[in-house]
Design an enzyme around this catalytic site. Structure first.
Site, PDB file in Angstrom:
ATOM      1  N   TYR A   1      82.055  54.331  63.709  1.00  0.00           N
ATOM      2  CA  TYR A   1      81.692  53.139  64.493  1.00  0.00           C
ATOM      3  C   TYR A   1      82.462  51.917  64.017  1.00  0.00           C
ATOM      4  CZ  TYR A   1      77.552  55.644  66.218  1.00  0.00           C
ATOM      5  OH  TYR A   1      76.699  56.524  66.807  1.00  0.00           O
TER       6      TYR A   1
ATOM      7  N   MET B   1      73.427  56.511  61.497  1.00  0.00           N
ATOM      8  CA  MET B   1      71.989  56.725  61.296  1.00  0.00           C
ATOM      9  C   MET B   1      71.723  58.064  60.611  1.00  0.00           C
ATOM     10  SD  MET B   1      68.877  56.652  64.049  1.00  0.00           S
ATOM     11  CE  MET B   1      69.092  54.945  64.484  1.00  0.00           C
TER      12      MET B   1
ATOM     13  N   LYS C   1      54.105  54.939  41.679  1.00  0.00           N
ATOM     14  CA  LYS C   1      54.066  54.295  43.000  1.00  0.00           C
ATOM     15  C   LYS C   1      55.304  54.729  43.800  1.00  0.00           C
ATOM     16  CE  LYS C   1      56.318  50.210  41.065  1.00  0.00           C
ATOM     17  NZ  LYS C   1      56.081  48.903  40.422  1.00  0.00           N
TER      18      LYS C   1
ATOM     19  N   ARG D   1      53.839  35.929  40.979  1.00  0.00           N
ATOM     20  CA  ARG D   1      53.609  36.862  42.078  1.00  0.00           C
ATOM     21  C   ARG D   1      52.096  37.021  42.197  1.00  0.00           C
ATOM     22  NH1 ARG D   1      56.717  42.594  41.683  1.00  0.00           N
ATOM     23  NH2 ARG D   1      55.023  42.964  40.231  1.00  0.00           N
TER      24      ARG D   1
HETATM   25  C1  LIG Z   1      56.584  48.966  39.110  1.00  0.00           C
HETATM   26  C2  LIG Z   1      55.817  48.401  37.991  1.00  0.00           C
HETATM   27  C3  LIG Z   1      55.956  48.906  36.695  1.00  0.00           C
HETATM   28  C4  LIG Z   1      57.012  49.933  36.319  1.00  0.00           C
HETATM   29  O1  LIG Z   1      58.269  49.301  36.241  1.00  0.00           O
HETATM   30  P1  LIG Z   1      59.595  50.088  35.764  1.00  0.00           P
HETATM   31  O2  LIG Z   1      60.608  49.025  35.615  1.00  0.00           O
HETATM   32  O3  LIG Z   1      59.905  51.038  36.856  1.00  0.00           O
HETATM   33  O4  LIG Z   1      59.266  50.767  34.503  1.00  0.00           O
HETATM   34  C5  LIG Z   1      55.111  48.428  35.714  1.00  0.00           C
HETATM   35  N1  LIG Z   1      54.199  47.480  35.988  1.00  0.00           N
HETATM   36  C6  LIG Z   1      54.051  46.955  37.223  1.00  0.00           C
HETATM   37  C7  LIG Z   1      53.021  45.899  37.453  1.00  0.00           C
HETATM   38  C8  LIG Z   1      54.857  47.385  38.258  1.00  0.00           C
HETATM   39  O5  LIG Z   1      54.717  46.846  39.469  1.00  0.00           O
END
Ligand SMILES: *Cc1c(COP(=O)(O)O)cnc(C)c1O
Length: 392
Positions: free
Chosen positions: A264, A312, A33, A131
């Site tokens: 700045y 920036m 991701k 969550r």
């Molecule tokens: C991002 C995520 C992972 C991976 O987590 P890491 O700590 O980067 O290994 C695994 N499971 C879920 C549901 C996640 O959102």
């Protein structure tokens, strides 16, 4: 090239192999991701395709991008999916995470029916992150419904851990117990249907053997970044190789008197006659503004402090102690130069954050350069990057 991200795909493959050996016989779903944690979705996935059993992404369009790049392994979408994305999920042969018991589940089933094949799903159960996921007391009934629905193919059941990075083993084991209890009423049926159980991200996969179950979901460790300082200390046998190098160059070096203000807000004032280097990288390029007057980078292989406010598109370093500093000199923000190395977690800590956030926020439009693979694999990875709809 004024700033350059170089990704060692060989290091990512070796990290995957190390994790794979560690967790076997559990399988490995690589989490790619957030543009593969800033490393480039398609090239990373193609490099890993021989080393892992599946991929996890957050969004449906990332699953589609993996298919477009030629990935054929199973892909699981971890995040919430909108009803209007279900067709794309189905045509991308992606499994979606499911925790709905009502409208969305019916939408999913309807899309599957219309398209003439069941939609793959992994049931998500909340065991303590609060969550996404089914409440654990509702989970057995919901899973039974998923199993009974001919338009859904239940491929997995999973949960996510809240505190494995902090080595909070009491809570981690409580979560495991809750997960197992939620699956217990369906136990034999789940096994019969080949439903894969998974819970562990990088930290738990490395440190809690009991949490490995059928499959682990490592993300950060694949990129050679430790989930936390505690995990690094607790996993002495595990070698992770950092894959990312972020370099730029000095575009100006100003020789100034003592008492001169820099940047700045005039937040930095030289205490001695100084040489101030200007970097063409700022918060728009992913260098956190919280690094204003904080943290170090490497100029000509030597540690130098970031001074003044990060702008920036630019930032300043004090190169007074690097006599050969001149425009064009290489500056390393992340990575090794000679004997010194800046780890993403080090730079992140100086900004009050973690390596995860630093790499995930590196803008996708900065070109990535890939190395560490043989010529042919590299060409495949590069042409996939060019084809991919998600910039890498
Ligand atoms: C991002 C995520 C992972 C991976 O987590 P890491 O700590 O980067 O290994 C695994 N499971 C879920 C549901 C996640 O959102």
């Amino acid at each position: 090239m004024i700033a350059r991200l170089t990704v060692d795909l060989g290091a990512i493959r070796r990290n995957a192999a190390c994790l794979r050996r560690l967790v076997a016989p559990a399988r490995v779903a690589a989490v790619v991701k957030a543009n593969a944690y800033g490393h480039g979705l398609a090239p990373v996935a193609l490099a890993l395709a021989q080393d892992v059993d599946a991929f996890c992404v957050y969004r449906v369009d990332e699953a589609a991008a993996l298919r477009e790049a030629g990935i054929t392994l199973p892909v699981l979408v971890l995040g919430p999916v909108e009803a209007r994305e279900l067709d794309l999920a189905h045509s991308s042969r992606a499994a979606i995470a499911l925790w709905s018991e009502d409208a969305f589940r019916r939408d999913a089933a309807r899309v599957a029916r219309r398209r003439g094949a069941a939609l793959a799903v992994h049931a998500k159960i909340d065991t303590g992150v609060t969550r996404l996921g089914l409440d654990r007391d509702r989970a057995p009934a919901a899973l039974a419904n998923y199993l009974a629905d001919p338009d859904l193919a239940l491929r997995g059941a999973f949960t996510h851990l809240a505190a494995a990075e902090e080595l909070e083993s009491a809570f981690t084991l409580t979560q495991l117990e809750r997960f197992e209890r939620a699956l217990e009423p369906l136990g034999a049926l789940l096994a019969e249907r080949g439903v894969v159980r998974h819970a562990a991200a990088s930290a738990a996969a490395m440190l809690f053997p009991k949490l490995r179950l059928d499959l682990v979901r490592p993300g950060i460790a694949l990129y050679g970044i430790w989930p936390s300082e505690e995990t690094r200390c607790a996993a002495p046998g595990v070698e992770l190789e950092p894959a990312l190098t972020w370099t730029t160059q000095l575009v100006a070096v100003r020789t100034v008197e003592a008492g001169r203000s820099v940047g700045y807000g005039c937040t930095y004032r030289t205490e001695r006659p100084s040489r101030i280097g200007v970097l063409p990288v700022g918060y728009a390029e992913g260098l956190p503004r919280a690094l204003s007057n904080a943290g170090q980078v490497l100029a000509g292989g030597r540690r130098v402090p970031i001074v003044g406010r990060v702008c920036m598109n630019m930032a300043f370093v004090d190169v007074t102690d690097v006599p050969e500093a001149a425009p064009g000199m290489r500056v390393t923000l992340i990575g090794r130069d000679g004997a010194e190395r800046i780890d993403p977690n080090e730079l992140a800590a100086a900004a009050g954050t973690i390596g995860y956030e630093l790499v995930a926020r590196l803008p996708a439009e900065i070109p990535r350069f890939y190395e560490g693979l043989d010529r042919e694999a590299e060409d495949t990875a590069l042409s996939a990057a060019a084809r991919s709809s998600v910039p890498s």
